[in-house]
Design an enzyme around this catalytic site. Sequence first.
Site, PDB file in Angstrom:
ATOM      1  N   ASP A  81     -27.193  21.632  56.225  1.00  0.00           N
ATOM      2  CA  ASP A  81     -26.475  22.905  56.351  1.00  0.00           C
ATOM      3  C   ASP A  81     -26.250  23.269  57.824  1.00  0.00           C
ATOM      4  O   ASP A  81     -26.585  24.375  58.266  1.00  0.00           O
ATOM      5  CB  ASP A  81     -27.232  24.044  55.651  1.00  0.00           C
ATOM      6  N   GLU A 135     -20.702  27.963  47.626  1.00  0.00           N
ATOM      7  CA  GLU A 135     -21.795  28.347  48.511  1.00  0.00           C
ATOM      8  C   GLU A 135     -21.445  28.007  49.953  1.00  0.00           C
ATOM      9  O   GLU A 135     -20.359  27.526  50.263  1.00  0.00           O
ATOM     10  CB  GLU A 135     -23.092  27.653  48.097  1.00  0.00           C
TER      11      GLU A 135
END
Length: 518
Positions: A66, A293
Amino acid sequence: MTVNRRFKTTAFLLGALLAAGAVTSCAKEEIKETPKEEEITETMDFNVDLDAFDKSKYSAGISVHDPSIYKDGDMYYIIGTHMTMAYSKDLKTWAYSGNGYSSTNKVFGSLFTDESGEVFRFTGKKESIVPTDDKKCHLWAPDIVYNKAMGKYCMYYCTSSTWNASTLEFAVSDTIDGRYEYAGSLIYSGLTRTNYKETDVLDYVDESFVKKNYLKPDGTYNFSLYPNALDPTVFYDKDGRLWMVYGSWSGGIFLLELDEETGMVIHPEADPETDTDAYYGKKLMGGGHKSIEGPYILYDPDSDYYYLFVSYGELTCDGGYQIRVFRSKEVNGDYVDMLGEKPKYVDNDHSPYGLKLSGNYNLPSLSKAYKATGHNSAIIDSDGKKFIVYHTRFEGMGEMHEPRVKQYFLNAEGWPVMLPFITDGEEISKTGYGKEEIEGKYYVVRSGCDISAEVKEPEVVYLSEGTYTAKEGSYYMSITLDGVTYDGVFCRQKDEAGNEVMCFSAAGGNQSIWGVKY
């Protein structure tokens, strides 16, 4: 050794697009006005000697999940899940500055040993009010912004215990690489009948509202309509206001303004007409616990658009993880795709929505196909270059992952088009390229709009006069395949094996297309 692979060879004619020697803009309206003859395609099998291509040996040397990018001075930093941070001067060679759940982690260590007891009070540890499913410590998806009013680097992050119980928090530091000190908790999700009073939700809505809206009749969290408080990213809008976008699956993607003086949330007034909740903020898209997301919003003054990047699919190697992008003229939306749409709660299939920038793909000079390319951030550098950074997994290597950074451009319609290979100092020709550089045999990957484990293999496309358009005096181009018109750019760059190649990258109908000429 000769390896057989099934490639598609396409020979196509777009007809008399121009008078002899002329060129057109890649704008769709101009192409649509030009008469075209019937497109001709033919498919065949043939042998490809994969050993004839030099193979990439590139490795970033680190694993940052991420990854969120920030530039400080002449150094680039990426910060990611599991308390990781790395730095680089060239966006290719990286080294850790912090890694792992430990008090010795010089970036995050004070959060792990937080004396206030607040960092993991509600979620994130087995001792939390909502204990972790796996009894381990969870701190995920941090993002850094330099808060001009506070004169501090502010790191926004989430702690998480279950698939919908999470807390958004932030920490501050005088330097980019820490140590970061806890500064406040912002948003709680995963509320239940037994724990909602352990949060600050009653400071903004009354108890009857909580029970009617945030909780289901059985007392559990109404996750289909309200967010999982994960994946925060923070940004300044063009007017200097500070915002936080967040969300993962569950109720979708949400937006809240922040108080620049304190770094805390400014809770809005509820407004059902604009889908704005007094606690969680404005819902931008999604819901129904469908995959969406890792939101990241970036304002680009070149186009005067805000771009909202998100990831679809599941993050595992075979989960179909991928990058999508939407855009809006206003910071609080509406964010829409190339077709003017966005995914909604009622959609059973959200795969048609959002321009798909990257998914699973292979190209001849890659040693292994890239898979699960997702959860990205983006940056516009001081010289105007635009970059996307994400993590990727690799075919046959399980859940091992590394970050990748690619340069992207805006096509003539203002949509991002990302180059096929990692950035290596490439410069695009502002005046375009000649026919001898452009025309020839290309290995082409089309992203499609699917959310699946399928790896997009290259097909062979021959560019020759009349099969593409190029805008005179610029790098803009356009190509039509199977009835879809893609607008994009030509650019020379190095592939990941070091070969000089001509590339094109284009977007159309919410799909991306890459072409590489070796």
